[in-house]
Design a protein around this motif. Structure first.
Motif, PDB file in Angstrom:
ATOM      1  N   GLY A  45      15.323 -47.807  30.450  1.00  0.00           N
ATOM      2  CA  GLY A  45      15.691 -47.465  29.079  1.00  0.00           C
ATOM      3  C   GLY A  45      14.494 -47.061  28.251  1.00  0.00           C
ATOM      4  O   GLY A  45      14.569 -46.123  27.447  1.00  0.00           O
ATOM      5  N   THR A  46      13.389 -47.749  28.437  1.00  0.00           N
ATOM      6  CA  THR A  46      12.172 -47.413  27.710  1.00  0.00           C
ATOM      7  C   THR A  46      11.675 -46.022  28.100  1.00  0.00           C
ATOM      8  O   THR A  46      11.282 -45.227  27.234  1.00  0.00           O
ATOM      9  CB  THR A  46      11.074 -48.463  27.980  1.00  0.00           C
ATOM     10  OG1 THR A  46      11.578 -49.750  27.636  1.00  0.00           O
ATOM     11  CG2 THR A  46       9.826 -48.167  27.204  1.00  0.00           C
ATOM     12  N   VAL A  47      11.712 -45.736  29.383  1.00  0.00           N
ATOM     13  CA  VAL A  47      11.277 -44.406  29.846  1.00  0.00           C
ATOM     14  C   VAL A  47      12.174 -43.321  29.260  1.00  0.00           C
ATOM     15  O   VAL A  47      11.679 -42.283  28.780  1.00  0.00           O
ATOM     16  CB  VAL A  47      11.267 -44.347  31.392  1.00  0.00           C
ATOM     17  CG1 VAL A  47      11.095 -42.925  31.890  1.00  0.00           C
ATOM     18  CG2 VAL A  47      10.180 -45.247  31.944  1.00  0.00           C
ATOM     19  N   LEU A  48      13.478 -43.533  29.258  1.00  0.00           N
ATOM     20  CA  LEU A  48      14.395 -42.535  28.710  1.00  0.00           C
ATOM     21  C   LEU A  48      14.197 -42.351  27.209  1.00  0.00           C
ATOM     22  O   LEU A  48      14.234 -41.216  26.704  1.00  0.00           O
ATOM     23  CB  LEU A  48      15.848 -42.929  29.010  1.00  0.00           C
ATOM     24  CG  LEU A  48      16.296 -42.813  30.466  1.00  0.00           C
ATOM     25  CD1 LEU A  48      17.712 -43.339  30.624  1.00  0.00           C
ATOM     26  CD2 LEU A  48      16.193 -41.395  30.960  1.00  0.00           C
ATOM     27  N   ALA A  49      13.983 -43.448  26.498  1.00  0.00           N
ATOM     28  CA  ALA A  49      13.783 -43.351  25.050  1.00  0.00           C
ATOM     29  C   ALA A  49      12.482 -42.628  24.715  1.00  0.00           C
ATOM     30  O   ALA A  49      12.448 -41.798  23.798  1.00  0.00           O
ATOM     31  CB  ALA A  49      13.793 -44.746  24.435  1.00  0.00           C
ATOM     32  N   VAL A  50      11.433 -42.922  25.455  1.00  0.00           N
ATOM     33  CA  VAL A  50      10.151 -42.241  25.221  1.00  0.00           C
ATOM     34  C   VAL A  50      10.275 -40.752  25.559  1.00  0.00           C
ATOM     35  O   VAL A  50       9.764 -39.890  24.828  1.00  0.00           O
ATOM     36  CB  VAL A  50       9.025 -42.917  26.036  1.00  0.00           C
ATOM     37  CG1 VAL A  50       7.773 -42.076  26.054  1.00  0.00           C
ATOM     38  CG2 VAL A  50       8.740 -44.301  25.483  1.00  0.00           C
ATOM     39  N   LEU A  51      10.948 -40.445  26.640  1.00  0.00           N
ATOM     40  CA  LEU A  51      11.149 -39.044  27.018  1.00  0.00           C
ATOM     41  C   LEU A  51      11.942 -38.299  25.945  1.00  0.00           C
ATOM     42  O   LEU A  51      11.623 -37.145  25.618  1.00  0.00           O
ATOM     43  CB  LEU A  51      11.871 -38.962  28.364  1.00  0.00           C
ATOM     44  CG  LEU A  51      12.040 -37.586  28.971  1.00  0.00           C
ATOM     45  CD1 LEU A  51      10.680 -36.978  29.292  1.00  0.00           C
ATOM     46  CD2 LEU A  51      12.888 -37.672  30.224  1.00  0.00           C
TER      47      LEU A  51
END
Length: 73
Positions: free
Chosen positions: A12-18
């Motif tokens: 989720g963190t990776v998707l939000a940062v992306l």
């Protein structure tokens, strides 16, 4: 269960940062990344809720054992 929650939080963190990166740099597939970012936020919140419930369950289990052992003394 903890590993799954941590994996969802990380994903989720990776998707939000992306998604934020796509917004800042004005990518052409902005709508897709915006949707993925929203899914990322949902994964982060779900993982936090799952870990919180697991922690509360462990605390209540410890308290039940403490009360049960205290009554036999």
């Amino acid at each position: 269960m903890k590993r799954i929650a941590f994996a969802f939080a990380l994903l989720g963190t990776v998707l939000a940062v992306l998604a934020q990166y796509a917004i800042i740099n004005d990518w052409t597939l902005f709508r897709l990344f915006h949707t993925l970012g929203f899914i990322g936020y949902i994964l982060i919140i779900s993982a936090a809720a799952s870990l919180s419930l697991l922690f509360i369950h462990q605390l209540s289990r410890d308290e039940k054992m403490r009360i049960r052992n205290k009554s036999f003394e």
